[in-house]
Scaffold this motif. Sequence first.
Motif, PDB file in Angstrom:
ATOM      1  N   GLY A 185      22.370   4.403  10.784  1.00 27.16           N
ATOM      2  CA  GLY A 185      21.347   5.386  10.435  1.00 27.16           C
ATOM      3  C   GLY A 185      19.938   4.894  10.654  1.00 27.16           C
ATOM      4  O   GLY A 185      18.990   5.391  10.034  1.00 27.16           O
ATOM      5  N   ILE A 186      19.766   3.922  11.546  1.00 27.30           N
ATOM      6  CA  ILE A 186      18.442   3.373  11.834  1.00 27.30           C
ATOM      7  C   ILE A 186      17.688   4.342  12.730  1.00 27.30           C
ATOM      8  O   ILE A 186      18.139   4.666  13.827  1.00 27.30           O
ATOM      9  N   THR A 187      16.541   4.797  12.271  1.00 33.51           N
ATOM     10  CA  THR A 187      15.730   5.729  13.054  1.00 33.51           C
ATOM     11  C   THR A 187      14.373   5.154  13.418  1.00 33.51           C
ATOM     12  O   THR A 187      13.624   5.762  14.192  1.00 33.51           O
ATOM     13  N   GLY A 188      14.021   4.016  12.860  1.00 30.96           N
ATOM     14  CA  GLY A 188      12.750   3.368  13.171  1.00 30.96           C
ATOM     15  C   GLY A 188      12.888   1.866  13.094  1.00 30.96           C
ATOM     16  O   GLY A 188      13.812   1.349  12.455  1.00 30.96           O
ATOM     17  N   VAL A 189      11.994   1.178  13.763  1.00 31.82           N
ATOM     18  CA  VAL A 189      12.042  -0.283  13.791  1.00 31.82           C
ATOM     19  C   VAL A 189      10.658  -0.856  13.492  1.00 31.82           C
ATOM     20  O   VAL A 189       9.650  -0.169  13.644  1.00 31.82           O
ATOM     21  N   PRO A 190      10.630  -2.121  13.009  1.00 30.40           N
ATOM     22  CA  PRO A 190      11.753  -3.049  12.872  1.00 30.40           C
ATOM     23  C   PRO A 190      12.661  -2.687  11.695  1.00 30.40           C
ATOM     24  O   PRO A 190      12.218  -2.121  10.710  1.00 30.40           O
ATOM     25  N   PHE A 191      13.930  -3.045  11.849  1.00 32.10           N
ATOM     26  CA  PHE A 191      14.910  -2.836  10.784  1.00 32.10           C
ATOM     27  C   PHE A 191      15.740  -4.102  10.656  1.00 32.10           C
ATOM     28  O   PHE A 191      16.297  -4.584  11.636  1.00 32.10           O
ATOM     29  N   PHE A 192      15.819  -4.621   9.432  1.00 36.95           N
ATOM     30  CA  PHE A 192      16.460  -5.906   9.162  1.00 36.95           C
ATOM     31  C   PHE A 192      17.735  -5.691   8.353  1.00 36.95           C
ATOM     32  O   PHE A 192      17.724  -4.964   7.354  1.00 36.95           O
ATOM     33  N   VAL A 193      18.825  -6.305   8.777  1.00 34.76           N
ATOM     34  CA  VAL A 193      20.082  -6.257   8.039  1.00 34.76           C
ATOM     35  C   VAL A 193      20.430  -7.672   7.600  1.00 34.76           C
ATOM     36  O   VAL A 193      20.635  -8.564   8.437  1.00 34.76           O
ATOM     37  N   PHE A 194      20.457  -7.884   6.287  1.00 35.94           N
ATOM     38  CA  PHE A 194      20.683  -9.201   5.715  1.00 35.94           C
ATOM     39  C   PHE A 194      22.150  -9.383   5.344  1.00 35.94           C
ATOM     40  O   PHE A 194      22.699  -8.614   4.563  1.00 35.94           O
ATOM     41  N   ASP A 195      22.747 -10.406   5.927  1.00 37.41           N
ATOM     42  CA  ASP A 195      24.126 -10.776   5.587  1.00 37.41           C
ATOM     43  C   ASP A 195      25.107  -9.636   5.803  1.00 37.41           C
ATOM     44  O   ASP A 195      26.150  -9.568   5.151  1.00 37.41           O
ATOM     45  N   GLY A 196      24.758  -8.713   6.703  1.00 41.06           N
ATOM     46  CA  GLY A 196      25.631  -7.590   6.991  1.00 41.06           C
ATOM     47  C   GLY A 196      25.740  -6.562   5.881  1.00 41.06           C
ATOM     48  O   GLY A 196      26.569  -5.649   5.940  1.00 41.06           O
ATOM     49  N   LYS A 197      24.882  -6.679   4.848  1.00 39.41           N
ATOM     50  CA  LYS A 197      25.019  -5.828   3.666  1.00 39.41           C
ATOM     51  C   LYS A 197      23.768  -5.027   3.327  1.00 39.41           C
ATOM     52  O   LYS A 197      23.863  -3.867   2.921  1.00 39.41           O
ATOM     53  N   TYR A 198      22.605  -5.653   3.424  1.00 37.40           N
ATOM     54  CA  TYR A 198      21.378  -5.050   2.900  1.00 37.40           C
ATOM     55  C   TYR A 198      20.387  -4.757   4.025  1.00 37.40           C
ATOM     56  O   TYR A 198      20.077  -5.642   4.821  1.00 37.40           O
ATOM     57  N   GLY A 199      19.908  -3.527   4.069  1.00 40.13           N
ATOM     58  CA  GLY A 199      18.950  -3.136   5.079  1.00 40.13           C
ATOM     59  C   GLY A 199      17.537  -3.048   4.533  1.00 40.13           C
ATOM     60  O   GLY A 199      17.319  -2.553   3.430  1.00 40.13           O
ATOM     61  N   VAL A 200      16.584  -3.532   5.301  1.00 39.08           N
ATOM     62  CA  VAL A 200      15.167  -3.465   4.943  1.00 39.08           C
ATOM     63  C   VAL A 200      14.414  -2.916   6.148  1.00 39.08           C
ATOM     64  O   VAL A 200      14.552  -3.430   7.261  1.00 39.08           O
ATOM     65  N   SER A 201      13.628  -1.894   5.938  1.00 39.91           N
ATOM     66  CA  SER A 201      12.904  -1.248   7.022  1.00 39.91           C
ATOM     67  C   SER A 201      11.427  -1.602   6.992  1.00 39.91           C
ATOM     68  O   SER A 201      10.816  -1.679   5.919  1.00 39.91           O
ATOM     69  N   GLY A 202      10.864  -1.831   8.166  1.00 38.68           N
ATOM     70  CA  GLY A 202       9.426  -1.989   8.287  1.00 38.68           C
ATOM     71  C   GLY A 202       8.927  -3.420   8.243  1.00 38.68           C
ATOM     72  O   GLY A 202       9.658  -4.349   7.921  1.00 38.68           O
ATOM     73  N   ALA A 203       7.641  -3.566   8.571  1.00 45.42           N
ATOM     74  CA  ALA A 203       6.984  -4.869   8.603  1.00 45.42           C
ATOM     75  C   ALA A 203       6.517  -5.225   7.191  1.00 45.42           C
ATOM     76  O   ALA A 203       5.331  -5.133   6.860  1.00 45.42           O
ATOM     77  N   GLN A 204       7.453  -5.647   6.365  1.00 45.50           N
ATOM     78  CA  GLN A 204       7.140  -6.002   4.980  1.00 45.50           C
ATOM     79  C   GLN A 204       6.306  -7.280   4.919  1.00 45.50           C
ATOM     80  O   GLN A 204       6.176  -8.013   5.900  1.00 45.50           O
ATOM     81  N   GLU A 205       5.763  -7.558   3.744  1.00 46.30           N
ATOM     82  CA  GLU A 205       4.992  -8.786   3.572  1.00 46.30           C
ATOM     83  C   GLU A 205       5.940  -9.991   3.497  1.00 46.30           C
ATOM     84  O   GLU A 205       7.104  -9.851   3.108  1.00 46.30           O
ATOM     85  N   PRO A 206       5.454 -11.187   3.858  1.00 44.80           N
ATOM     86  CA  PRO A 206       6.306 -12.382   3.805  1.00 44.80           C
ATOM     87  C   PRO A 206       6.979 -12.586   2.454  1.00 44.80           C
ATOM     88  O   PRO A 206       8.156 -12.971   2.395  1.00 44.80           O
ATOM     89  N   ALA A 207       6.255 -12.317   1.374  1.00 47.90           N
ATOM     90  CA  ALA A 207       6.825 -12.504   0.042  1.00 47.90           C
ATOM     91  C   ALA A 207       8.019 -11.583  -0.187  1.00 47.90           C
ATOM     92  O   ALA A 207       8.993 -11.962  -0.849  1.00 47.90           O
ATOM     93  N   SER A 208       7.960 -10.375   0.360  1.00 45.99           N
ATOM     94  CA  SER A 208       9.084  -9.443   0.208  1.00 45.99           C
ATOM     95  C   SER A 208      10.307  -9.941   0.961  1.00 45.99           C
ATOM     96  O   SER A 208      11.430  -9.888   0.451  1.00 45.99           O
ATOM     97  N   PHE A 209      10.091 -10.440   2.170  1.00 44.70           N
ATOM     98  CA  PHE A 209      11.215 -10.979   2.934  1.00 44.70           C
ATOM     99  C   PHE A 209      11.811 -12.202   2.233  1.00 44.70           C
ATOM    100  O   PHE A 209      13.035 -12.356   2.151  1.00 44.70           O
ATOM    101  N   ALA A 210      10.954 -13.064   1.721  1.00 44.33           N
ATOM    102  CA  ALA A 210      11.432 -14.254   1.016  1.00 44.33           C
ATOM    103  C   ALA A 210      12.251 -13.857  -0.209  1.00 44.33           C
ATOM    104  O   ALA A 210      13.282 -14.470  -0.507  1.00 44.33           O
ATOM    105  N   GLN A 211      11.809 -12.822  -0.900  1.00 42.22           N
ATOM    106  CA  GLN A 211      12.523 -12.357  -2.095  1.00 42.22           C
ATOM    107  C   GLN A 211      13.906 -11.810  -1.736  1.00 42.22           C
ATOM    108  O   GLN A 211      14.890 -12.085  -2.434  1.00 42.22           O
TER     109      GLN A 211
END
Length: 223
Positions: A185-211
């Motif tokens: 269901g990805i309609t925009g990028v960048p789109f990140f899939v962590f460990d095959g389970k969790y999706g995160v959309s957009g250019a988030q801040e470094p702290a959000s990615f680290a979290q």
Amino acid sequence: MPGTLKVDIWSDIACPWCYIGKRKFDRGIEDFRAAAGDDAPAVEVAYHSFELAPDTPVDFEGSEAEFLQSHKGMPASQVRDMLGRVTAIANETGLDYNFDALQHTNTVKAHQLLHYAKSRGRQLEAKERLLRAYFIEGRHIGRDADLADLAAEIGLDRDDVLRSLSENEHLEEVRADQALAQQYGITGVPFFVFDGKYGVSGAQEPASFAQVLDQVWNEREKV
């Protein structure tokens, strides 16, 4: 012993937010690993193909602003403001975008090159080289010969890259990435899939990615 976290990223070389997102994600990895110390897992990154404008001609006659006006129906003033904002945000991450020099083009061959580089363990270098060439240096990333030149700059065999691109050797992998994006269901990028389970959309801040990395790793450790 620390293990490995897998992150799959869907993006397009012609996406300005994807380069910004890459910079922020890379810094998020650094922050996550620094906080975890000796217990930090490796973070394995794989890039996947996504075409924002697959109908774009290889040799588009016009500027990036003209492309947005003609293909998106945006007024010139809105385009100027938008590109100005994106340029300023990119600059905050250390990227000096040059939309005046940018050569808008079709990116399907560039995606094939990324798969070629992946098969030789050089995908991350190729991704960085293509993004820099496109957004900062004003290089053409739609033609086989130009892509082969860029590939040679990171140590890949130019002649073999030309062969691969001319044969569309990795086109099926590009299409498979795009099909999987549809399934997710990805309609925009960048789109990140962590460990095959969790999706995160957009250019988030470094702290959000680290979290997110920390959360995913802690959940796995508890299993």
